[in-house]
Design an enzyme around this catalytic site. Sequence first.
Site, PDB file in Angstrom:
ATOM      1  CB  SER A 128       0.748   3.788  -4.721  1.00 34.03           C
ATOM      2  OG  SER A 128      -0.558   3.451  -4.285  1.00 34.03           O
ATOM      3  NE  ARG A 149      -5.148  -3.441  -5.960  1.00 37.45           N
ATOM      4  CZ  ARG A 149      -6.433  -3.611  -5.685  1.00 37.45           C
ATOM      5  NH1 ARG A 149      -7.098  -4.643  -6.200  1.00 37.45           N
ATOM      6  NH2 ARG A 149      -7.071  -2.770  -4.907  1.00 37.45           N
ATOM      7  CE1 TYR A 198     -10.356   0.105   7.264  1.00 34.38           C
ATOM      8  CE2 TYR A 198     -11.250   1.273   9.155  1.00 34.38           C
ATOM      9  CZ  TYR A 198     -10.187   0.958   8.342  1.00 34.38           C
ATOM     10  OH  TYR A 198      -8.939   1.476   8.607  1.00 34.38           O
ATOM     11  CG  ASN A 229       0.090   0.989   4.891  1.00 32.54           C
ATOM     12  OD1 ASN A 229      -0.478   1.501   5.848  1.00 32.54           O
ATOM     13  ND2 ASN A 229       0.113   1.568   3.694  1.00 32.54           N
ATOM     14  N   GLY A 259       0.827  -1.205   0.000  1.00 30.68           N
ATOM     15  CA  GLY A 259       0.000   0.000   0.000  1.00 30.68           C
ATOM     16  C   GLY A 259       0.855   1.247   0.000  1.00 30.68           C
ATOM     17  N   GLY A 308      -0.787   7.959   0.722  1.00 27.52           N
ATOM     18  CA  GLY A 308      -1.152   7.974   2.129  1.00 27.52           C
ATOM     19  C   GLY A 308      -0.049   7.553   3.072  1.00 27.52           C
ATOM     20  CB  ILE A 309      -0.196   5.404   6.119  1.00 28.34           C
ATOM     21  CG1 ILE A 309      -1.205   6.254   6.911  1.00 28.34           C
ATOM     22  CG2 ILE A 309       0.796   4.733   7.064  1.00 28.34           C
ATOM     23  CD1 ILE A 309      -2.165   5.439   7.759  1.00 28.34           C
TER      24      ILE A 309
END
Length: 229
Positions: free
Chosen positions: A12, A35, A149, A86, A10, A14-15
Site C-alpha cells: 500500500s 491491511r 528491528y 515485503n 506491504g 513505500g517499496i
Amino acid sequence: MATGVFLITGASSGIGEATARRAVEAGYQVVLAARSVDRLDALAAELGGGEHAIAVRCDVTEWDDQQALVERALDAYGRVDVAFANAGFGGARGFKAGTPEEWKDMVLTNVYGAALTIRAAYDALVETKGHLLLTSSVAGRRALPGSFYSVTKHAVTAMGEAARQDFNDTGVRVTLIEPGVVDTPFFDSPPSIAALQPTDIARAVMFAVSQPAHVDVNEILIRPTAQPG
C-alpha cells in the site's frame, strides 16, 4: 501478453507500492496485499484495475489471510510467478524503548509474516519455477545498537538463505533485498541524509526478477551513497 503474476505484501505504500508500479510497467499482473484496503483499492485502480491489478486485504500475521491471498491470485490470474514478502515495520532503538507488545507485533509481522508468505506461495512458485523475494535490511547484516528491528531483520536474512536451500532443484529463485536508509512512511521524520527512494529499491527488485532462469541473484545490498554504515 502479461509477463507473469507478481504478488506483493506491504503493497500500500513505500517499496511495495513502487515495486507494483514497476512490475506493471514491465508487463506483470500484480496482486497487492496489505491491511490498508482503501489505499490498496486506489492503487489497483490507478494501475489499471482487474486486468492488471487486484487488491486483497491481508494481515500477514494470519495464516488464513495468507492462504486466501494466494488463492485469490490463482483465482484471478491462474498462477504466481513472483512472491515478494515485503511487509514489515520498525521501532525505537533500545531494549527499554517501545513496549513488549510492539516487539511481539514486530516479530509476528517481520519474521512470522514473511515465513507464512513463503509457506502460502510455495507450491504456486514451484509450479511456475518462480521467484521469491524478501525485504531484509542493512540492519539484517550487522547489529544496530539496541535495535530490535535489527534482530528481526537478521532473522529474515537467515530466512532468505534457508528458503534458497529449501527451494534448491525446484527452479525457484530466491533474492534477499537489503536496503539502507529509504525515504518511506516507515520513518516518522525524513532521514537526515540523501536517502534512497522507494523507486530505487523497486529497480533493484526488477533487476533480480529480470535475469535469465539460470541466474539467481541471492542478495542485493543497496545503501545511499551518503550512508556511512
